[in-house]
Structure formats: structure tokens, C-alpha cells
Design an enzyme around this catalytic site. Structure first.
Site, PDB file in Angstrom:
ATOM      1  N   GLU A  72      35.214 -25.129  27.065  1.00 23.53           N
ATOM      2  CA  GLU A  72      35.322 -25.476  28.539  1.00 23.53           C
ATOM      3  C   GLU A  72      35.258 -26.950  29.029  1.00 23.53           C
ATOM      4  OE1 GLU A  72      35.887 -23.206  30.655  1.00 23.53           O
ATOM      5  OE2 GLU A  72      35.617 -21.404  29.237  1.00 23.53           O
TER       6      GLU A  72
ATOM      7  N   GLU B  29      44.730 -22.132  27.071  1.00 23.24           N
ATOM      8  CA  GLU B  29      43.399 -21.611  26.000  1.00 23.24           C
ATOM      9  C   GLU B  29      43.513 -21.874  24.796  1.00 23.24           C
ATOM     10  OE1 GLU B  29      40.884 -20.372  27.463  1.00 23.24           O
ATOM     11  OE2 GLU B  29      41.825 -20.502  29.670  1.00 23.24           O
TER      12      GLU B  29
END
Length: 505
Positions: A338, A402
Site C-alpha cells: 500500500e 497492482e
């Protein structure tokens, strides 16, 4: 000169055809507040005028813009008699029209005055060329509405994410209205537009090509390189704009989850803050890490397994996500992922990419609802277009970000001395749990994230370089007696055995 008027009921527009011998001109008269003003003279030669027959031209009161129509004089315009007309009253009125000081032309300077009309050359062609008929309705209203509409569009575009749906709806409605208006025209008027398109096709193509060229230049001038990875990307949003977006979203998130935010003294919050502090301490030299105010909010909701970070560095953890971790090493792996999103500026990139596609989608939707013959076909085509955009552009782009965050996050975790082998073990565990659940997983082609199994294998291929980086950072050696990779592989083998017994392999 002979004048033939063409009017439509309940409108303020009258069109006159003024003929002098073998020459004629087209004049528009507008009635505003009871006073008449003349506008737009279009003239041409007619070698063989024969009779005075007026063709009814339907002017639509709903028009609020200047419509440029085309018609052959032999079909759409009046064949005037010679100057010895048998209608003296009409000729007298035409003299008053010609003497009006407001009488002017929309053509080149030689034809700006009625006197210049007498100097027109006589053409020997049998077919009169295509002539523009300019119908100007409610010009002042249009000029007033244009800036208001522009301001509304600008406010909608800069507003909330729901404005994207509003833009799409407006594009579809506008296209549908244009299609209905065009289909409601008589066949003769449709031919006028088609003739106009054919004559100016080269100009239209040149304008469209110029717009695409400008779009390409705009796109190329906003290309930047991603920090760390060096990947080229399209950026139009500034960091200041992104900060405002992040602040607004932070306020919304905190207000939405204010009833179930865990206090800072809660052990789960302390655990996440400890992992975050360790990651920051081990990556002080990482680009842009000091540009963020790293904070953590843990939301007490075990039904949601999610974690996300805002562009300003505020991390939101759901307790349902904490339940998926076997140890703090896996927590550090996910948290580093993250952090990578924020450090790589993926929020900046996503907003720019989405806005660019929004403009393209508005044009495409307007074209779909304008060109296709019915609302049903347009609706199905819109649904198919949205599906294609998601599967071909949006979702692959999301998965690419991602995958990039996985690779960079693994390096961040390695520099902070986390056991990077747990990355493989964590995603294998997620893959096993997904297979064991009765819920059918979403196919990866329709998912914003890569498949758990593929993700684990991709991270496994990066472990050697991550372990080496961890060693270079003077981290404690890894415990070879407790190898997360072997533990994960045994879990995977057991899963395949269970699936084989159930006949699902």
C-alpha cells in the site's frame, strides 16, 4: 426585383428571394420586438428563370443555433420572373427591402451592398450550384446560454465522482435528442444536410484530423516517468489538485466510519502503527517517502477484508483484513504494498487516466446515441462499449498498477528487514482459502487485482533479489528452519489433494 417570402407559423424568421432579371439573392429578415432587421445575403446567377413558384421551406422554431442548409436553386429556391414582373406590389416591397441600411451579406466583400448585386456576372450553366440558406434563430439566447453551459460543465467535471455518470448521461441524452430531431425532418431537409456534408467532407475530415493531432500532442506532452521503475505514464493532474482530492476523500472516509474506528490505544492499531514505523525507518532514502504524512486508521469491521491508502499517505485497515494475517511479517508485506501505491503516485496516475478516458467516452457515447437508429440498439451498444472498455482498458490497467506495487512493495519490505518470503506464503494462503470457499471467485479478466495464485508465483520469482537486498541492508539473517515457502507449498499440495477427492480438479 421580385420578392418571395417563406415563413413558418409562430416564428420570427422570414426568408426573401430577390430577383433582378437573370440574377437572384437570398435575404433573411428577423423580427425582434416588432422591429425588422435584415441579415445574410446569398446570391447567384440563374441563366433560365422561367416562373414564379415558391417552395415551402420548413424552419424549425426549436433551433437555437445557426443552421447551414444546402439546396439546389432549381428545387429549393424560387424561379423568379424577369424584371417585368406582373406583381407590382411585390416589386414595390422589394425596393424598400433593398434600400434598408441593415441589408448586408454573409459572403465576400464584393457583395456587401445591394448595389453590388447588380454587378454579378451572368453564368451560362444550366444547373445552379449549391447555395447556403442561413437560418439564424434566437442568436442572443444562444450567446447567453453558451457560457452558462460551459460553466456548468466545468463545475460538474471538477466535482464529485458522480459527475462522471452525469456526463455520460448528458452525452447519451444529447445524442438521442439530435437523432430524434434529425429523424423528424422531412426527407428533403435531410438531403440538404447530406449535401452539405458531401460538399465540405474534406474540410470536416481535416478538422477531425487536426483535433486528433492536437489530442496526440496533448497526450505526448503530459508523459512522465514513474519513480523507481521508470515506466512511462500519462499525468495531467498536479500534486496540489491531488492533495485536495485526498483531503476531501479523507474527510468522507472518516465521517463514514466514525462509529467503528478503533482508538489509538487498541492493540490492533498499535500493531499496524509499529509495522508502519518500521517500514518508514528502513526506507528513509526512498524517493518521496518524506513527502507524505503517514497515518493509520483501523476500522472495526470483520466482514470486509480490505486495506487501502490515500495519496496523502493515510492508510485504512479493516479488521477483516487483519484476520487474514498469520504474523506481523505478512502485515508488513501488505502494508509495504500500500505504501508503494502512494510513493509511486498511482493515485495521481489513476485520476489522470480516468479523466482522459472520460472525455473519450463522452464523445463515443454521443456518437453512439446520435448515429444508431433506435434507443434500444444504442443502449445495447453502450453496454457493450462499457464492457469492452472495462475488460480491455480499465481492469488491465488496474492490475498493472497492482503488479508494480507488489514488486516495489517487496523492495520496501526487504529494506525494512521483514521476511520477504512471507509474501509468497500470504498469497498462497489467500489462494487456498479462495479455492476452499464455496463462493465462485471472480475471473481474473474481470478483476481489478491479479489472481492470488499468479500473484504468489510472480512474487516468488522476485524473492532472490529481495533477499539479497535485505542482506545488503544489514538485516538479521532469515531463519532457515522456518521456511514460509515450504509451508506455503505444503498448503498448496494439500489443497490440490482435497480438490481431487472432491472431483473438482
Amino acid at each position: 426585383m421580385t420578392v418571395v417570402s417563406m415563413t413558418k407559423e409562430n416564428t420570427v424568421v422570414m426568408v426573401y428571394i430577390i430577383c433582378t432579371g437573370d440574377r437572384w439573392a437570398l435575404v433573411e429578415q428577423q423580427h425582434v420586438n416588432g422591429s425588422a432587421g435584415f441579415d445574410s445575403l446569398v446570391s447567384c446567377d440563374d441563366a433560365t428563370p422561367t416562373s414564379t413558384t415558391a417552395l415551402q421551406i420548413k424552419l424549425r422554431a426549436s433551433c437555437t443555433v445557426r443552421l447551414l442548409l444546402r439546396a439546389r436553386a432549381s428545387q429549393a429556391l424560387t424561379r423568379c420572373q424577369h424584371s417585368n414582373s406582373s406583381r407590382p406590389s411585390t416589386c414595390a416591397s422589394s425596393s424598400r427591402i433593398a434600400s434598408s441600411p441593415q441589408f448586408r451579406t454573409a459572403l465576400s466583400p464584393p457583395f456587401r451592398t445591394p448595389e453590388a448585386l447588380r454587378g454579378l456576372s451572368i453564368s451560362s450553366r444550366q444547373n445552379v450550384p449549391w447555395l447556403p440558406i442561413i437560418a439564424i434563430v434566437s442568436r442572443k439566447a444562444f450567446r447567453l446560454a453558451a457560457p452558462l453551459a460551459g460553466g456548468l460543465i466545468r463545475r460538474l467535471y471538477k466535482g464529485l465522482p458522480q459527475s462522471r455518470k452525469a456526463f455520460r448521461l448528458v452525452a447519451a441524452l444529447a445524442g438521442g435528442l439530435i437523432r430524434r430531431w434529425y429523424k423528424g425532418l422531412p426527407p428533403d431537409e435531410r438531403k440538404l444536410f447530406l449535401a452539405l456534408y458531401r460538399k465540405h467532407k474534406n474540410i470536416i475530415v481535416a478538422v477531425v484530423a487536426s483535433l486528433f493531432s492536437l489530442l496526440a500532442v496533448f497526450f505526448a506532452s503530459h508523459i512522465e516517468r514513474t519513480p523507481v521503475t521508470g515506466r512511462l505514464r500519462f499525468i495531467t493532474v498536479t500534486h496540489a489538485q491531488l492533495e485536495k482530492i485526498a483531503e476531501y476523500e479523507l474527510e468522507q472516509r472518516l465521517a463514514l466510519h466514525s462509529h467503528n474506528l478503533l482508538p489509538d490505544r487498541d492493540q490492533r492499531v498499535v500493531m499496524v502503527q509499529r509495522a508502519l514505523a518500521k517500514l518508514i525507518s528502513g526506507n528513509k532514502d526512498f524517493p518521496h517517502i518524506n513527502d507524505h504524512e503517514w497515518k493509520v486508521s483501523v476500522i472495526d469491521d470483520h466482514t470486509v477484508s480490505n486495506v487501502f491508502v490515500l495519496p496523502n499517505g493515510h492508510v485504512f485497515f479493516f479488521t477483516g483484513m487483519l484476520d487474514t494475517f498469520e504474523n506481523e511479517e505478512q502485515l508488513g508485506i501488505v502494508l509495504s504494498h500500500e505504501m508503494a501505491h502512494a510513493l509511486l503516485g498511482h493515485g495521481l496516475e489513476s485520476v489522470s487516466y480516468t479523466r482522459f478516458l472520460d472525455w473519450i467516452q463522452i464523445v463515443v457515447l454521443a456518437a453512439i446515441w446520435t448515429i444508431l437508429p433506435s434507443d434500444g440498439i444504442a443502449f445495447v451498444t453502450t453496454w457493450f462499449y462499457n464492457l469492452c472498455q472495462q475488460t480491455v482498458l480499465d481492469l488491465p490497467y488496474s492490475r498493472k498498477l497492482e503488479i508494480e506495487a507488489d514488486a516495489v512493495g517487496l523492495r520496501i519490505a526487504a529494506k525494512a528487514c521483514f521476511d520477504v518470503r512471507e509474501s509468497y506464503a500470504y498469497w498462497i494462503g489467500m489462494h487456498v482459502n479462495e479455492k476452499a470457499s464455496e463462493q465462485k471467485p471472480t475471473p481474473s479478466i474481470f478483476s481489478t487485482h491479479p489472481d492470488h495464485g499468479d500473484r504468489a508465483e510472480r512474487l516468488k520469482s522476485l524473492l532472490d533479489s529481495a533477499v539479497e537486498l535485505r542482506t545488503l541492508c544489514n538485516c538479521p539473517p532469515l531463519d532457515l528452519r522456518k521456511d514460509p515457502i515450504k509451508r506455503a507449498d505444503s498448503m498448496k499440495i494439500h489443497m490440490h489433494q482435497q480438490l481431487a477427492l472432491q472431483g473438482k480438479v
